[in-house]
Design a protein around this motif. Structure first.
Motif, PDB file in Angstrom:
ATOM      1  N   LEU A 318       1.027  -1.087   0.304  1.00 19.12           N
ATOM      2  CA  LEU A 318      -0.145   0.011   0.165  1.00 19.12           C
ATOM      3  C   LEU A 318       0.981   0.861  -0.270  1.00 19.12           C
ATOM      4  O   LEU A 318      -0.096   2.119  -0.423  1.00 19.12           O
ATOM      5  N   GLU A 319       2.405   1.251   0.209  1.00 19.70           N
ATOM      6  CA  GLU A 319       3.243   2.380   0.260  1.00 19.70           C
ATOM      7  C   GLU A 319       3.328   2.848  -1.360  1.00 19.70           C
ATOM      8  O   GLU A 319       3.820   3.252  -1.435  1.00 19.70           O
ATOM      9  N   GLN A 320       2.600   1.800  -1.828  1.00 17.95           N
ATOM     10  CA  GLN A 320       3.418   1.926  -4.096  1.00 17.95           C
ATOM     11  C   GLN A 320       2.308   2.092  -4.220  1.00 17.95           C
ATOM     12  O   GLN A 320       0.981   2.364  -3.818  1.00 17.95           O
ATOM     13  N   ASP A 321       2.513   3.622  -5.415  1.00 18.43           N
ATOM     14  CA  ASP A 321       1.296   4.151  -5.950  1.00 18.43           C
ATOM     15  C   ASP A 321       0.472   3.024  -6.456  1.00 18.43           C
ATOM     16  O   ASP A 321       0.961   2.150  -7.085  1.00 18.43           O
ATOM     17  N   GLY A 322      -0.962   3.355  -6.682  1.00 19.86           N
ATOM     18  CA  GLY A 322      -1.618   2.536  -7.873  1.00 19.86           C
ATOM     19  C   GLY A 322      -2.335   1.254  -6.962  1.00 19.86           C
ATOM     20  O   GLY A 322      -2.629   0.310  -7.600  1.00 19.86           O
ATOM     21  N   THR A 323      -1.582   0.613  -5.470  1.00 19.86           N
ATOM     22  CA  THR A 323      -2.607  -0.235  -5.171  1.00 19.86           C
ATOM     23  C   THR A 323      -3.716  -0.313  -4.092  1.00 19.86           C
ATOM     24  O   THR A 323      -3.870   0.508  -3.858  1.00 19.86           O
ATOM     25  N   GLU A 349      -3.667 -20.348 -10.518  1.00 16.61           N
ATOM     26  CA  GLU A 349      -3.875 -19.345 -10.756  1.00 16.61           C
ATOM     27  C   GLU A 349      -2.499 -18.274 -11.661  1.00 16.61           C
ATOM     28  O   GLU A 349      -3.040 -17.360 -11.988  1.00 16.61           O
ATOM     29  N   GLY A 350      -2.079 -18.630 -10.586  1.00 12.50           N
ATOM     30  CA  GLY A 350      -0.680 -17.616 -11.351  1.00 12.50           C
ATOM     31  C   GLY A 350       0.094 -16.649  -9.717  1.00 12.50           C
ATOM     32  O   GLY A 350       0.808 -15.994 -10.269  1.00 12.50           O
ATOM     33  N   LEU A 351      -0.893 -16.848  -8.685  1.00 15.51           N
ATOM     34  CA  LEU A 351      -0.647 -15.794  -8.228  1.00 15.51           C
ATOM     35  C   LEU A 351      -0.487 -16.835  -6.732  1.00 15.51           C
ATOM     36  O   LEU A 351      -0.136 -17.671  -6.873  1.00 15.51           O
ATOM     37  N   PRO A 352      -0.209 -15.975  -5.073  1.00 13.82           N
ATOM     38  CA  PRO A 352       1.320 -16.491  -4.518  1.00 13.82           C
ATOM     39  C   PRO A 352       0.113 -16.962  -3.894  1.00 13.82           C
ATOM     40  O   PRO A 352       1.083 -18.119  -2.602  1.00 13.82           O
ATOM     41  N   ALA A 405      -2.834  -6.760 -11.940  1.00 11.44           N
ATOM     42  CA  ALA A 405      -2.315  -7.595 -11.582  1.00 11.44           C
ATOM     43  C   ALA A 405      -3.006  -8.558 -11.196  1.00 11.44           C
ATOM     44  O   ALA A 405      -2.936 -10.382 -11.003  1.00 11.44           O
ATOM     45  N   PHE A 406      -4.398  -8.638 -10.419  1.00 10.83           N
ATOM     46  CA  PHE A 406      -4.741  -9.522  -9.799  1.00 10.83           C
ATOM     47  C   PHE A 406      -6.347  -9.548  -9.449  1.00 10.83           C
ATOM     48  O   PHE A 406      -7.185 -10.670  -9.444  1.00 10.83           O
ATOM     49  N   GLN A 407      -6.958  -9.048 -10.499  1.00  9.38           N
ATOM     50  CA  GLN A 407      -8.155  -8.541 -10.382  1.00  9.38           C
ATOM     51  C   GLN A 407      -9.128  -9.930 -11.515  1.00  9.38           C
ATOM     52  O   GLN A 407     -10.406  -9.845 -11.017  1.00  9.38           O
ATOM     53  N   ALA A 408      -8.129 -10.360 -12.262  1.00 11.20           N
ATOM     54  CA  ALA A 408      -8.989 -11.328 -13.500  1.00 11.20           C
ATOM     55  C   ALA A 408      -8.988 -12.777 -12.288  1.00 11.20           C
ATOM     56  O   ALA A 408     -10.012 -12.739 -12.814  1.00 11.20           O
ATOM     57  N   VAL A 409      -7.766 -13.072 -11.438  1.00 11.40           N
ATOM     58  CA  VAL A 409      -7.886 -14.180 -10.574  1.00 11.40           C
ATOM     59  C   VAL A 409      -8.503 -14.091  -9.367  1.00 11.40           C
ATOM     60  O   VAL A 409     -10.352 -14.818  -9.546  1.00 11.40           O
TER      61      VAL A 409
END
Length: 592
Positions: A318-323, A349-352, A405-409
């Protein structure tokens, strides 16, 4: 009497007892019951039981017939004994004693059976599609398709639309998929293209003053096949209307879609009023712009509960922009076994993985369990529970990072949770409109802009919006219609003003010359008085697929191609002869 039949195989009932009739059809199956031979005789309309005993003059001929032979029989209609009545077919109260039989078309040994629903390899089914189509389920699907198309035509005509046919041989235009090209014999070195859609022509119909157009339009796209997409060609209810707003299109199409799904949906409920969901909200709530609303789960942003928390992975993100951090509520999913299973799903599905919290009874109260609960503490955990409206026996799953990066999963996980927990309500058709699509999208690697939807759409706010707003903030008058998680159609209010079109294409780096070269015919027409117009094109194949409960679109297409875009029955594509190539001025270069 007619040469082949006095009745169809669905016509006969008790009122015909004692009559001499003539039937023709296929031998569906033959049964020997104690020396009496029974044939289920089948035609397009139904099945009639016919029989012969050893005293019949036709008995020797009946003994010779085999499955799928085409025969003509003459015989007398008799009532079945009460205990032998078949209530499952219209002719179940009667049978026909065969007096005469003629073989109209003998059949070789079958490569696949027609009787029954045995699952056969698709390659066999498509090679012998003419046999496959005789099977009851597939035959019914194709008849359903015919009835749906007839209903669509009637409903559009009743609303004042006129059916027109647009060209099949036309010019290539960049519309998001590969064209099928057709070489011209009269103009060597030049090619026609099969239309990906009648898009430009239907807009030209509006410029020409026809006001309300539709057709059941064939479209051709050289795309890879999927379960819900046929390679090569597909059909759509293509429509366009002049002096129309987005709302006007909704008011036309909603009753058409609702009516067809009520008419052919077997009594399954259909959404009475289609909700309108903004694209931005659809991606947040459902992780998809084609949500299955039979599943009530809505995702929510819960970033504030993890900012500065003891769960360092999310806190650092959350310290990064756009997250952001999103939660997927899972009512009834409150067990470690289920949570671990969903975590494994995300990993496949490819996420951690997915973080989770579940709530369970603790004495007279409840406690939050799982690694996340321990890391962020009871106060934050309780705030999350209250925001999501969860309680004992429920769970929540969490994903973080940049939404792209994650909403499709996340969307797939939402669907999986809904199915696993029995939250997704089967046996209904839930429609919605997805609206307010962004005009443009940005490539995350290159930063390049491109159209996110239809390049011919009118931007909300017109030319002023394009000139004054950041491109990613510009919304289009674009809309999709979705049913049960299946996108049935895209549509838009069209950009009918050349200066707005030039500006729209300039945003993605295309010059006026590019626009003139690729869309010159339509642009030229717009310079001579074009009305505001809008349209949409629901896919016929996908509609029938939903109505027929088919898992693959090939189950509702009469002669589909296989996964490699081959017609196994007609052996297409095939090689051209040297004479054909010479006529077209073509020479093949051998592949390396």
């Amino acid at each position: 009497m007619h040469a082949y039949r006095s009745h169809t195989c669905a016509d006969l009932n008790k009122t015909h007892v004692g009559q001499t009739v003539r039937l023709s059809g296929w031998v569906h199956r033959v049964r020997d019951h104690g020396g009496i031979l029974f044939i289920d005789l089948r035609d397009h309309y139904g099945v009639t039981q016919v029989l012969a005993d050893p005293d019949s003059a036709a008995f020797a001929d009946v003994e010779k017939v085999r499955s799928e032979w085409v025969i003509r029989i003459d015989g007398e209609v008799k009532a079945r004994d009460e205990g032998l009545v078949n209530p499952n077919i219209p002719t179940g109260e009667v049978e026909v004693f065969i007096r005469d039989l003629e073989v109209l078309g003998a059949a070789d040994e079958l490569p696949m059976p027609v009787f029954g629903d045995l699952d056969y390899p698709e390659e066999t089914r498509l090679t012998y599609r003419f046999l496959d189509l005789r099977r009851e389920k597939l035959h019914d699907n194709i008849m359903l398709r015919s009835k749906v198309i007839a209903s669509l035509r009637r409903r559009m005509t009743e609303q004042g639309f006129n059916e027109f046919q647009t060209p099949i041989l036309t010019a290539s235009s960049p519309e998001g998929a590969r064209d099928f090209l057709v070489p011209s014999r009269l103009h060597p070195g030049k090619f026609y293209a099969l239309p990906q859609a009648p898009q430009q022509f239907k807009q030209l119909c509006m410029v020409a003053g026809f006001d309300r157009y539709f057709q059941i339009a064939p479209c051709f796209r050289d795309e890879d096949p999927r379960a819900d997409r046929s390679p090569g060609e597909f059909y759509q209810l293509d429509m366009e209307m002049s002096f129309a707003t987005q709302e006007d299109v909704f008011q036309v199409i909603e009753p058409v879609m609702r009516g067809v799904f009520e008419e052919f949906g077997g009594g399954r409920p259909v959404t009475p009023e289609f909700p309108r969901i903004a694209y931005r909200d659809a991606m947040l709530w459902y992780g998809s712009d084609k949500p299955d609303l039979r599943n009530p789960i809505r995702m929510q942003i819960v970033s504030e509960h993890f900012a500065g928390s003891g769960f360092k992975i999310f806190a650092s993100l959350l310290e990064q922009d756009g997250t952001e951090i999103r939660a997927i509520p899972a009512p009834g999913g409150g067990s470690r076994k289920f949570c671990d299973r969903m975590n494994s799903f995300a990993q496949k599905e490819g996420l951690p993985g997915m973080g989770y919290i579940f709530w369970r009874e603790d004495g007279e109260g409840m406690e939050a369990a799982g690694p996340l609960a321990k890391n962020i503490g009871p106060e934050r955990t309780e705030a999350i529970r209250q925001q999501l409206g969860l309680g004992v026996g429920d769970a929540a799953f969490f994903l973080g990072g940049k939404p792209s990066a994650f909403q499709a999963v996340a969307g797939k996980a939402r669907d999986e949770i809904g199915r696993e927990l029995g939250l997704t309500e089967e046996g209904r058709f839930d429609f919605c409109w997805i609206v307010d699509f962004p005009m443009y999208e940005e490539d995350e690697e290159t930063g390049a802009l491109d159209f996110s939807h239809n390049p011919f759409s009118m931007p909300q706010g017109g030319l002023e919006a394009l000139q004054s707003q950041a491109p990613l903030d510009v919304l289009g008058y674009q809309y999709d219609i979705v049913c049960n998680g299946v996108e049935l159609s895209s549509g838009a209010v069209r950009n009918h003003k050349p200066e707005i079109m030039y500006e729209a294409f300039a945003k993605v780096g295309h010059s006026r010359e590019f626009v003139d070269e690729n869309f010159g015919g339509m642009l030229n027409a717009f310079r001579y008085g074009a009305p505001p117009h809008a349209g949409i094109a629901p896919g016929v194949d996908r509609m029938v697929m939903l109505l027929a409960d088919a898992e693959n679109i090939r189950e509702v297409i009469m002669f589909p191609m296989n996964q490699r875009a081959e017609d196994l029955m007609m052996q297409a594509p095939s090689e051209a002869t040297n004479e054909q190539l010479r006529d077209l001025g073509l020479r093949l270069i051998p592949s390396e």
